[in-house]
Design a protein around this motif. Structure first.
Motif, short mmCIF file in Angstrom:
data_model
loop_
_atom_site.label_atom_id
_atom_site.label_comp_id
_atom_site.label_asym_id
_atom_site.label_seq_id
_atom_site.Cartn_x
_atom_site.Cartn_y
_atom_site.Cartn_z
N PHE A 277 0.83 -1.20 0.00
CA PHE A 277 0.00 0.00 0.00
C PHE A 277 0.87 1.26 0.00
CE2 PHE A 277 -3.72 -2.51 1.64
CZ PHE A 277 -4.64 -2.07 0.70
N LEU A 278 1.96 1.23 0.74
CA LEU A 278 2.83 2.41 0.82
C LEU A 278 3.53 2.72 -0.51
CD1 LEU A 278 4.38 1.87 4.35
CD2 LEU A 278 2.91 3.76 3.63
N LYS A 279 3.56 1.75 -1.41
CA LYS A 279 4.17 1.98 -2.73
C LYS A 279 3.20 2.63 -3.71
CE LYS A 279 7.40 -1.90 -2.42
NZ LYS A 279 7.77 -3.24 -3.00
N ARG A 280 1.95 2.75 -3.33
CA ARG A 280 0.95 3.33 -4.23
C ARG A 280 1.24 4.80 -4.47
NH1 ARG A 280 -4.59 0.55 -4.14
NH2 ARG A 280 -5.26 2.56 -4.94
N ASP A 281 1.05 5.23 -5.69
CA ASP A 281 1.16 6.65 -6.02
C ASP A 281 -0.15 7.35 -5.64
OD1 ASP A 281 3.70 6.34 -7.13
OD2 ASP A 281 2.88 5.83 -9.10
N GLY A 282 -0.05 8.60 -5.30
CA GLY A 282 -1.24 9.41 -5.09
C GLY A 282 -1.85 9.35 -3.71
N LEU A 283 -1.22 8.66 -2.76
CA LEU A 283 -1.76 8.65 -1.40
C LEU A 283 -1.59 10.04 -0.78
CD1 LEU A 283 -0.42 5.31 0.15
CD2 LEU A 283 -2.76 5.79 -0.60
N PHE A 291 -1.22 4.14 6.73
CA PHE A 291 -0.66 2.88 6.24
C PHE A 291 0.71 2.61 6.86
CE2 PHE A 291 -3.56 3.15 2.43
CZ PHE A 291 -4.20 1.93 2.66
N ALA A 292 1.49 3.66 7.09
CA ALA A 292 2.80 3.48 7.72
C ALA A 292 2.64 2.95 9.14
CB ALA A 292 3.58 4.79 7.72
N GLY A 293 1.67 3.51 9.89
CA GLY A 293 1.43 3.02 11.24
C GLY A 293 0.95 1.58 11.24
N PHE A 294 0.07 1.25 10.31
CA PHE A 294 -0.41 -0.12 10.18
C PHE A 294 0.75 -1.07 9.88
CE2 PHE A 294 -1.63 -3.49 7.19
CZ PHE A 294 -2.58 -4.18 7.93
N THR A 295 1.62 -0.67 8.97
CA THR A 295 2.74 -1.52 8.58
C THR A 295 3.70 -1.72 9.73
OG1 THR A 295 2.54 -0.71 6.30
CG2 THR A 295 4.60 -1.81 6.90
N ARG A 296 4.01 -0.67 10.46
CA ARG A 296 4.91 -0.81 11.63
C ARG A 296 4.32 -1.77 12.65
NH1 ARG A 296 5.53 4.82 10.93
NH2 ARG A 296 3.93 5.20 12.51
N TYR A 297 3.02 -1.64 12.89
CA TYR A 297 2.36 -2.52 13.85
C TYR A 297 2.44 -3.98 13.39
CZ TYR A 297 -1.35 -4.70 16.58
OH TYR A 297 -2.07 -5.54 17.40
N CYS A 298 2.17 -4.23 12.12
CA CYS A 298 2.21 -5.60 11.59
C CYS A 298 3.64 -6.16 11.61
CB CYS A 298 1.65 -5.64 10.18
SG CYS A 298 -0.12 -5.28 10.10
N GLU A 299 4.62 -5.30 11.34
CA GLU A 299 6.01 -5.76 11.41
C GLU A 299 6.38 -6.16 12.84
OE1 GLU A 299 7.88 -3.13 7.71
OE2 GLU A 299 7.99 -2.38 9.77
#
Length: 356
Positions: A277-283, A291-299
């Protein structure tokens, strides 16, 4: 109890999820927006499937609208499929399908949607309950507001008293319709203040034409977090969505549900999804932050579960792997290990003191 896998394969981090923007496929079928598909994956749930089907067939369809109930058995080893087949024989709007092999809820839902031209669909779990007006009310709101997704705040109950509401999924939701933005949805789908209050548990009504990934809306290799992935992707693709007040979906929390059986590999997939998701353009900045917070939590969860499984399986290499997933995840695991080790030392110290 958590299912523990002693050996975990970690594929190339270039693994891709359809969380990335998808091109619109040529239309393979014309969707009929006067039809709503209620999709029920079934797996070893003979105790509850009849109750779920009773509430599904009791849904009151508005004039000119048809509600189709599609049950997909995902390799059950109990009598649940026979119960579902009986409903299919007795009700002309109930269809029963079987998967060739167990594929998980996402694959089962995709199988159901391949069999229908319904312009709308809504997921329904085999152990949950819906009040008779629920789907009609969601559809009415969607049609009036030209919405792609309408979700209602779920009513949480338990297996001890399935029809007794304990609380709402989002206890502090503002009254009335709330615009369900990407930022709001993602930020409220992890590290929630109340267990099982993440918005990823929602069971919305979804317009088929809003799904850009064609006939298989769900990411089939996800067995945990598949709903979150679909909703987040649709919202990031620009779907118009609202979250409204409860319309009568009773989310029955039970021991042994999938959300209590996750492990390291499930969280790895979620982390990879977040990275995609973080690689998507236009966010927008706020969406990217969510999405960054979600990703850190999942990591962090990925790393923590990797460490747990490595310790239980006595595999030091897995523990090393847990410390290399990401910087914040490494600190998270290291902190947990220090607390656990410190607790053992203090416990031994207390025992020594008693002996003395």
């Amino acid at each position: 109890m958590h299912d523990i896998c002693p050996e975990i394969a970690y594929p190339d981090t270039r693994e891709k999820y359809i969380s990335e923007p998808m091109p619109v496929e040529p239309a393979l079928m014309t969707y009929d927006e006067t039809k709503v598909a209620i999709i029920i994956p079934l797996y070893n749930d003979e105790a509850n499937i009849a109750r779920a089907l009773e509430s599904a067939v009791a849904q009151k369809a508005p004039e000119g609208i048809r509600f189709d109930v599609i049950v997909v058995d995902d390799g059950s080893r109990d009598s649940g499929p026979e119960i579902a087949e009986d409903y299919a024989r007795r009700f002309d709007n109930v269809t029963f399908l079987r998967m060739d092999q167990n594929g998980g809820p996402a694959a089962a839902r995709n199988r159901a949607l391949k069999e229908t031209d319904a312009g709308w669909f809504t997921p329904f779990d085999s152990d949950d309950i819906m009040l008779p007006e629920r789907v009609a009310n969601l559809l009415d709101k969607a049609r009036q507001g030209d919405l792609d997704i309408v979700a209602d705040n779920l009513l949480i109950s338990s297996t001890k008293a399935p029809e007794t509401v304990i609380r709402h999924l989002w206890p502090g939701k503002p009254e009335g319709d709330v615009s369900l933005t990407t930022e709001l949805f993602v930020s409220r789908s992890y590290a929630a203040e109340t267990e099982r209050s993440e918005l990823g548990f929602l069971k919305p009504l979804i317009r088929r034409r809003a799904v850009k990934s064609g006939a298989e809306p769900y990411q089939p290799d996800l067995r945990f977090g598949e709903d979150f992935e679909l909703y987040a992707r649709l919202l990031a693709d620009g779907a118009k969505a609202v979250l409204t007040d409860p319309e009568g979906y009773l989310f029955v929390v039970r021991d042994g549900s999938a959300s209590h059986r996750q492990g390291a590999d499930d969280h790895r997939k979620l982390a990879m999804m977040g990275r995609a998701f973080l690689k998507r353009d236009g966010l927008a900045p706020a969406e990217r932050e969510a999405f960054a917070g979600f990703t850190r939590y999942c990591e962090q969860e990925w790393a923590a579960w990797t460490a747990i499984e490595a310790i239980r399986a006595k595999r030091p290499a897995g523990l090393v792997r847990a410390l290399t997933i990401s910087g914040p995840a490494s600190w998270h695991v290291a902190g947990n290990l220090m607390k656990a080790f410190g607790g053992k030392l203090s416990g031994k110290g207390r025992q020594a003191g008693k002996s003395a």
